[in-house]
Scaffold this active site. Sequence first.
Site, PDB file in Angstrom:
ATOM      1  N   LYS A   1       0.942  -1.708  -0.052  1.00  0.00           N
ATOM      2  CA  LYS A   1      -0.275   0.477   0.180  1.00  0.00           C
ATOM      3  C   LYS A   1       0.786   0.957   0.234  1.00  0.00           C
ATOM      4  CE  LYS A   1      -3.827   2.140   2.782  1.00  0.00           C
ATOM      5  NZ  LYS A   1      -4.636   1.667   4.186  1.00  0.00           N
TER       6      LYS A   1
ATOM      7  N   GLU B   1      11.024  -4.208   4.268  1.00  0.00           N
ATOM      8  CA  GLU B   1      11.069  -5.544   3.542  1.00  0.00           C
ATOM      9  C   GLU B   1      11.109  -5.864   2.150  1.00  0.00           C
ATOM     10  OE1 GLU B   1       9.251  -4.894   6.096  1.00  0.00           O
ATOM     11  OE2 GLU B   1       9.552  -6.189   8.274  1.00  0.00           O
TER      12      GLU B   1
ATOM     13  N   GLY C   1      -4.581  -2.246   5.600  1.00  0.00           N
ATOM     14  CA  GLY C   1      -4.257  -3.584   4.682  1.00  0.00           C
ATOM     15  C   GLY C   1      -4.338  -4.120   5.287  1.00  0.00           C
ATOM     16  N   ARG C   2      -4.871  -4.728   6.511  1.00  0.00           N
ATOM     17  CA  ARG C   2      -5.058  -6.040   6.860  1.00  0.00           C
ATOM     18  C   ARG C   2      -7.417  -6.052   6.674  1.00  0.00           C
ATOM     19  NH1 ARG C   2      -4.377  -2.755  10.968  1.00  0.00           N
ATOM     20  NH2 ARG C   2      -5.457  -1.863  12.078  1.00  0.00           N
TER      21      ARG C   2
ATOM     22  N   GLU D   1      -3.869  -6.382  15.360  1.00  0.00           N
ATOM     23  CA  GLU D   1      -3.349  -5.460  14.619  1.00  0.00           C
ATOM     24  C   GLU D   1      -4.348  -3.884  15.126  1.00  0.00           C
ATOM     25  OE1 GLU D   1      -2.123  -4.141  10.670  1.00  0.00           O
ATOM     26  OE2 GLU D   1       0.034  -4.395  12.134  1.00  0.00           O
TER      27      GLU D   1
ATOM     28  N   HIS E   1      -1.539 -32.735  19.557  1.00  0.00           N
ATOM     29  CA  HIS E   1      -1.052 -33.944  20.069  1.00  0.00           C
ATOM     30  C   HIS E   1      -0.006 -32.531  20.925  1.00  0.00           C
ATOM     31  CE1 HIS E   1      -2.741 -37.175  17.935  1.00  0.00           C
ATOM     32  NE2 HIS E   1      -2.673 -36.128  17.503  1.00  0.00           N
TER      33      HIS E   1
ATOM     34  N   LYS F   1      10.109   0.000  13.207  1.00  0.00           N
ATOM     35  CA  LYS F   1      10.322  -0.165  12.224  1.00  0.00           C
ATOM     36  C   LYS F   1      12.215   1.549  12.002  1.00  0.00           C
ATOM     37  CE  LYS F   1       6.129  -0.449   9.809  1.00  0.00           C
ATOM     38  NZ  LYS F   1       5.128  -0.144   9.661  1.00  0.00           N
TER      39      LYS F   1
HETATM   40  O1  F6P Z   1       3.751  -1.940   9.512  1.00  0.00           O
HETATM   41  C1  F6P Z   1       2.732  -2.575  10.319  1.00  0.00           C
HETATM   42  C2  F6P Z   1       1.754  -2.658   8.734  1.00  0.00           C
HETATM   43  O2  F6P Z   1       2.046  -1.234   7.938  1.00  0.00           O
HETATM   44  C3  F6P Z   1       0.722  -2.796   7.530  1.00  0.00           C
HETATM   45  O3  F6P Z   1      -0.108  -2.554   9.041  1.00  0.00           O
HETATM   46  C4  F6P Z   1       0.688  -3.594   6.828  1.00  0.00           C
HETATM   47  O4  F6P Z   1      -0.505  -4.008   6.149  1.00  0.00           O
HETATM   48  C5  F6P Z   1       1.904  -3.631   6.499  1.00  0.00           C
HETATM   49  O5  F6P Z   1       2.392  -2.892   6.772  1.00  0.00           O
HETATM   50  C6  F6P Z   1       1.860  -3.895   4.983  1.00  0.00           C
HETATM   51  O6  F6P Z   1       2.041  -1.974   4.622  1.00  0.00           O
HETATM   52  P1  F6P Z   1       2.912  -2.363   3.262  1.00  0.00           P
HETATM   53  O7  F6P Z   1       0.839  -2.881   2.455  1.00  0.00           O
HETATM   54  O8  F6P Z   1       2.146  -0.185   3.353  1.00  0.00           O
HETATM   55  O9  F6P Z   1       3.400  -2.444   2.514  1.00  0.00           O
END
Ligand code: F6P
Length: 545
Positions: A204, A210, A265-266, A351, A382, A510
Site C-alpha cells: 500500500k 521488507e 492493509g489487513r 493489529e 498432539h 521500524k
Molecule cells: O507495519 C505494519 C503494516 O503497516 C501493516 O499494517 C500493513 O499491512 C503492512 O505493514 C504492510 O504495509 P504495506 O502494504 O504498506 O507494505
Amino acid sequence: MTASYSLTDLPAFGALQALALDLKSASIQHLFAEDPARASDFVAQAAGLRLDYSKHLLDRAARSTLLALAEQAQLPQKAQALLGGGEVNNTEGRPALHSLLRASSAPGLEDKFAEVVATRARMRHWADRINNGEQRGFSAEAITDVVNIGIGGSDLGPRLVSEALKPFQGDIRCHYVANVDPADLQDTLLDLDPASTLFIICSKSFRTEETLTNALAARAWLTRAGAHAADLDRHFLAITTNLAAAAEFGISGDNCLPMWDWVGGRYSVWSAVGLSCAIALGWEHFEQFLDGAAAMDAHFASAPPADNLPMLLSLLEVWYGNGFGAGNHVVLPYDQGLARLPDFLQQLTMESNGKRVASDGTALAYDTGPVLWGSAGTMGQHSFHQLLHQGTRLCPVDFILPLTTHTGMAEQHRRLVANGLAQSRTLLVGRSVEEARDSLLARGLSSDEAARLAPHLAMPGNRPNSVISFAALTPHSLGALIALYEHRTFCSGQLWGINPFDQWGVELGKEIGVDIFERMGGAARTTALDAATEALIAQWRQHQH
Ligand code: F6P
C-alpha cells in the site's frame, strides 16, 4: 481528561460483571440440562455459516444482558456508520470501506465505488491475460509462476485465500514472499524460471522495508538472467497507493493497480491486493469470494444483535475478556486449507484491537484485544491441546469446521470432523476424578495406584467453545468467514471504545530498526544505544567476515 465513551459506563456492564461472577462457577452441562432448547437456541446462521455458541458459560439472562450492552454501545448504528462510509478511523480521519470492495452497488458512495469497479475490471484483465498465456516474459515465454512480494496485510490475506482454495486453482502457480530474511526469497526462487516468473509488488505504501528489499533482490535475479530495464513491465505488477515510488522502481502506470487510504492493509484482500488469488483461482472464483463477504456484510447490516454473527462473537469476546479476565482466544480450523487462518486473524484482531487508549486518547482502565493463537486440527491435539484441557488459563476456542472435503477421501475426512467434534465435546464435559479412577481400575490398576494417578487424568471440562460450521470450504464460504471476523473485530473495537483501524504501535520498531541497521553498517550516531543492544551489535560484528 476522561474518555467520552467507556465500556464500563454502559448500564449493562455492572450487571454483566455480577453475572460473570455467578457463571464462573456454573456448569455448562447443567445449563444444557436445565434448558432443553439450548442446543438449538444458542445458534445463529448467516451467509452459509452456522455458529453454535451453546457450549459457553452463558445463560439466557447473561445473553440478554450482553445484547443490551450491544444496544447501549450502539453496535447496529456503528455497523451502519462503518458500511456507510462514516469516518470510523478517527485518528487518521478516514472511513474504513473494505465492504465497498465486495459490494454490487453503493448508494451515496458512487465515486469511490466507480474506482472499485474500474479496478475490478483491471484485475480481471490481468487475471485473464496471465491465465490465457498472453503475458510473456523477457524471452517471450508465457508466465507460469506469480510471486506476491508483500508483508502483513499485503501478504497474509492473499496467502490464506490461495492456500485455502487450492482445489479451485488453475494452472498458474502462486508463491508468497514476505520476510526480509533472504532465505524466504531464495527458497521461493530456487524452483522458478526467471523467464516465466511475474512478481506482484504488493505494498500500500511502497515504503515497507521488507517488501522493497525483496523487490530489489527479485529485480536483480531477473537482470542476472538476462532481463533488461525495458523488460520490467513483463515481469512486475504493483499494487499500491504510491504510484511515484512504483514508477521509480521501474513499474509503469499500466502495470500499477491502485489501493486507497480508506482500505486498511489487513482488510485489503478484497482489493487488488488479492490479485494473486484472482490469478490463481480465476476471476469467477474470486467474484464468488467477494460475494460470500458481501452476503456477510448484508447480514451484519440488517440482523438484530441477537441473530447477528459478528456481534455475537464480539459480545463473547468482551464477555470473556472483561467479565472473566481471559487474555487469549484460540482459533482451531479443522481444515488443512485453513492452516493460515490463525496467522491472518492475528494481524486482523491484534493489529486492530491491541490498543491501550480510547479513540479520544484517554488511557483505558480495562483490557482490550486478547492474544489470538491456534493452528489447524488435528496437529494441535498432539501438542498444545494439553493446556486447553488441563491448563490453568481460560482459553475460549473457536472451532472452524467445513463439513465436506474436496479430496474425495470422505472416510478419512470423517476422522477429521470427528476429531473436531470430539475436542469441542471434551472441552465441555471433561472427566471427573471419579471417572478417571474408575477407568484406571478398569485397566487393572490397584486402587492405590488408581487413586494416586486419578487427579492427573482428571479434566475439569466446562471450557467454553464455539463451533462455526459450513458445508464446504469454497470461495463463497471463505469470503463470508473472513468478513465475519472482520466485523467481529470492528464490533469489539466499538465495545472497547478504541479505533481498530490504525496501527501506530508498529512504527517505532521500524524507525529503530533502520537506525540499528545503519549503525551496524558503521554510521556514526550521536545518541548512545542501550548497553545490551551495543553488546549484541558487537557480537554480530565478530561474526562478519
Ligand atoms: O507495519 C505494519 C503494516 O503497516 C501493516 O499494517 C500493513 O499491512 C503492512 O505493514 C504492510 O504495509 P504495506 O502494504 O504498506 O507494505
